[in-house]
Design a protein around this motif. Structure first.
Motif, PDB file in Angstrom:
ATOM      1  N   HIS A  79      -1.965 -26.770  17.193  1.00 22.39           N
ATOM      2  CA  HIS A  79      -1.370 -28.148  17.627  1.00 22.39           C
ATOM      3  C   HIS A  79      -2.496 -28.769  18.671  1.00 22.39           C
ATOM      4  CE1 HIS A  79       1.778 -30.797  18.496  1.00 22.39           C
ATOM      5  NE2 HIS A  79       1.531 -30.545  19.894  1.00 22.39           N
ATOM      6  N   LEU A  80      -3.008 -29.979  18.375  1.00 22.12           N
ATOM      7  CA  LEU A  80      -3.728 -30.688  18.982  1.00 22.12           C
ATOM      8  C   LEU A  80      -2.923 -31.549  20.213  1.00 22.12           C
ATOM      9  CD1 LEU A  80      -5.888 -32.437  16.669  1.00 22.12           C
ATOM     10  CD2 LEU A  80      -6.023 -30.189  17.483  1.00 22.12           C
ATOM     11  N   CYS A  81      -3.493 -31.578  21.634  1.00 22.95           N
ATOM     12  CA  CYS A  81      -2.665 -31.774  22.630  1.00 22.95           C
ATOM     13  C   CYS A  81      -3.137 -32.640  23.761  1.00 22.95           C
ATOM     14  CB  CYS A  81      -1.540 -30.915  22.937  1.00 22.95           C
ATOM     15  SG  CYS A  81      -2.252 -29.239  23.501  1.00 22.95           S
ATOM     16  N   THR A 116      -1.278 -29.926  13.825  1.00 20.42           N
ATOM     17  CA  THR A 116      -0.165 -30.568  14.166  1.00 20.42           C
ATOM     18  C   THR A 116      -0.265 -31.462  15.398  1.00 20.42           C
ATOM     19  OG1 THR A 116       0.969 -29.034  15.362  1.00 20.42           O
ATOM     20  CG2 THR A 116       1.381 -29.090  12.632  1.00 20.42           C
ATOM     21  N   LEU A 117       0.485 -32.615  15.658  1.00 21.08           N
ATOM     22  CA  LEU A 117       0.117 -33.282  17.008  1.00 21.08           C
ATOM     23  C   LEU A 117       1.422 -34.098  17.132  1.00 21.08           C
ATOM     24  CD1 LEU A 117      -0.479 -36.463  16.110  1.00 21.08           C
ATOM     25  CD2 LEU A 117      -2.859 -35.338  15.781  1.00 21.08           C
ATOM     26  N   ARG A 118       1.714 -34.619  18.432  1.00 19.53           N
ATOM     27  CA  ARG A 118       2.772 -35.502  18.519  1.00 19.53           C
ATOM     28  C   ARG A 118       2.029 -36.779  18.937  1.00 19.53           C
ATOM     29  NH1 ARG A 118       7.862 -34.060  21.610  1.00 19.53           N
ATOM     30  NH2 ARG A 118       6.742 -35.497  23.070  1.00 19.53           N
ATOM     31  N   VAL A 119       2.836 -38.030  18.463  1.00 19.55           N
ATOM     32  CA  VAL A 119       1.981 -39.159  19.358  1.00 19.55           C
ATOM     33  C   VAL A 119       3.089 -40.233  19.151  1.00 19.55           C
ATOM     34  CG1 VAL A 119       1.486 -40.112  16.848  1.00 19.55           C
ATOM     35  CG2 VAL A 119       0.472 -41.269  18.809  1.00 19.55           C
ATOM     36  N   VAL A 136      -0.234 -36.926   8.303  1.00 25.51           N
ATOM     37  CA  VAL A 136       1.041 -37.601   7.896  1.00 25.51           C
ATOM     38  C   VAL A 136       2.018 -37.267   8.581  1.00 25.51           C
ATOM     39  CG1 VAL A 136       0.015 -37.612   5.409  1.00 25.51           C
ATOM     40  CG2 VAL A 136       1.335 -35.617   6.318  1.00 25.51           C
ATOM     41  N   GLU A 137       2.977 -37.950   8.813  1.00 24.84           N
ATOM     42  CA  GLU A 137       4.280 -37.716   9.460  1.00 24.84           C
ATOM     43  C   GLU A 137       5.274 -36.805   8.880  1.00 24.84           C
ATOM     44  OE1 GLU A 137       8.264 -40.273  10.909  1.00 24.84           O
ATOM     45  OE2 GLU A 137       6.946 -41.319   9.924  1.00 24.84           O
ATOM     46  N   VAL A 138       5.855 -36.023   9.710  1.00 28.01           N
ATOM     47  CA  VAL A 138       6.742 -35.170   9.056  1.00 28.01           C
ATOM     48  C   VAL A 138       8.295 -35.696   9.869  1.00 28.01           C
ATOM     49  CG1 VAL A 138       7.500 -32.572   9.523  1.00 28.01           C
ATOM     50  CG2 VAL A 138       5.333 -33.357   9.489  1.00 28.01           C
ATOM     51  N   MET A 149       3.178 -35.238  13.546  1.00 29.65           N
ATOM     52  CA  MET A 149       2.171 -35.301  12.330  1.00 29.65           C
ATOM     53  C   MET A 149       1.656 -34.086  12.108  1.00 29.65           C
ATOM     54  SD  MET A 149       0.716 -39.096  13.265  1.00 29.65           S
ATOM     55  CE  MET A 149       0.457 -39.580  11.490  1.00 29.65           C
ATOM     56  N   GLU A 150       1.240 -33.909  10.843  1.00 28.16           N
ATOM     57  CA  GLU A 150       0.172 -32.781  10.421  1.00 28.16           C
ATOM     58  C   GLU A 150      -0.675 -32.902   9.466  1.00 28.16           C
ATOM     59  OE1 GLU A 150       3.269 -29.947   9.284  1.00 28.16           O
ATOM     60  OE2 GLU A 150       3.178 -30.721   7.077  1.00 28.16           O
ATOM     61  N   LYS A 151      -1.798 -32.060   9.322  1.00 26.83           N
ATOM     62  CA  LYS A 151      -2.454 -32.266   8.279  1.00 26.83           C
ATOM     63  C   LYS A 151      -3.200 -30.894   7.907  1.00 26.83           C
ATOM     64  CE  LYS A 151      -7.012 -32.984   8.527  1.00 26.83           C
ATOM     65  NZ  LYS A 151      -7.883 -33.952   7.767  1.00 26.83           N
ATOM     66  N   GLN A 152      -3.705 -30.705   6.809  1.00 29.75           N
ATOM     67  CA  GLN A 152      -4.450 -29.515   6.477  1.00 29.75           C
ATOM     68  C   GLN A 152      -5.929 -29.646   6.877  1.00 29.75           C
ATOM     69  OE1 GLN A 152      -2.733 -26.810   4.997  1.00 29.75           O
ATOM     70  NE2 GLN A 152      -1.230 -28.064   5.576  1.00 29.75           N
ATOM     71  N   ILE A 153      -6.555 -28.482   7.640  1.00 28.54           N
ATOM     72  CA  ILE A 153      -7.822 -28.659   7.840  1.00 28.54           C
ATOM     73  C   ILE A 153      -8.781 -28.028   6.801  1.00 28.54           C
ATOM     74  CG2 ILE A 153      -9.559 -27.913   9.622  1.00 28.54           C
ATOM     75  CD1 ILE A 153      -7.095 -27.188  11.583  1.00 28.54           C
TER      76      ILE A 153
END
Length: 157
Positions: A79-81, A116-119, A136-138, A149-153
């Motif tokens: 989770h990026l923060c 994942t992250l929150r914005v 992409v938005e969840v 939001m999340e993405k595959q790395i």
């Protein structure tokens, strides 16, 4: 411009403290765990993420360009923060670079396969950065105020 990430030092935390002008900005950046005003010397402890890591974005010996963290939400998911770019260098694509480097680091050191992250929805510049990176938005995890939001790395970041 060649930039890299490294563990933050005391001077980095002092610089970050200057970038946070008020309680509202502090809450949006760091969440409710960090109250404003805060002591920059206490930031390493106050911002600690376990399990996870903090990083300073730098260009050679130049000053701090940005700061970000990742924490492991669960095995394989970082989770990026607390992503922040120096006000004097915003608009140059550094947030995108920082996020890519954080994801590469999480993939390399923690075997993260997704991020994942929150914005905040009312932060169009940040929303654009994350969308350009492939997040992409969840919808099920989002609120009227905050996008999840999340993405595959990928191996390329």
């Amino acid at each position: 411009m060649t930039v890299s990430i490294r563990p933050p030092v005391a001077a980095d935390y002092a610089a970050i403290a200057v970038w946070i002008p008020d309680a509202a900005a502090c809450a949006r950046w760091a969440g409710p765990q960090l109250t404003y005003p805060f002591d920059p010397e206490q930031l390493p402890q106050l911002l600690q993420v376990q399990p996870g890591a903090s990083f300073a974005l730098c260009q050679g010996d130049a000053g701090l360009l940005g700061f970000g963290q990742y924490r492991l939400r669960q095995p394989g998911v970082a989770h990026l923060c607390r992503i922040i770019i120096a006000p004097s260098t915003r608009g140059r694509g550094l947030a995108k670079v920082l996020c890519r480097l954080l994801m590469e680091e999480a993939s390399r050191t923690a075997a993260a396969q997704a991020a994942t992250l929150r914005v905040y929805r009312d932060n169009p510049a940040a929303c654009a950065v994350y969308t350009e990176l492939g997040f992409v938005e969840v919808e099920a995890e989002s609120t009227t105020e905050v996008l999840w939001m999340e993405k595959q790395i990928s191996h390329a970041g």
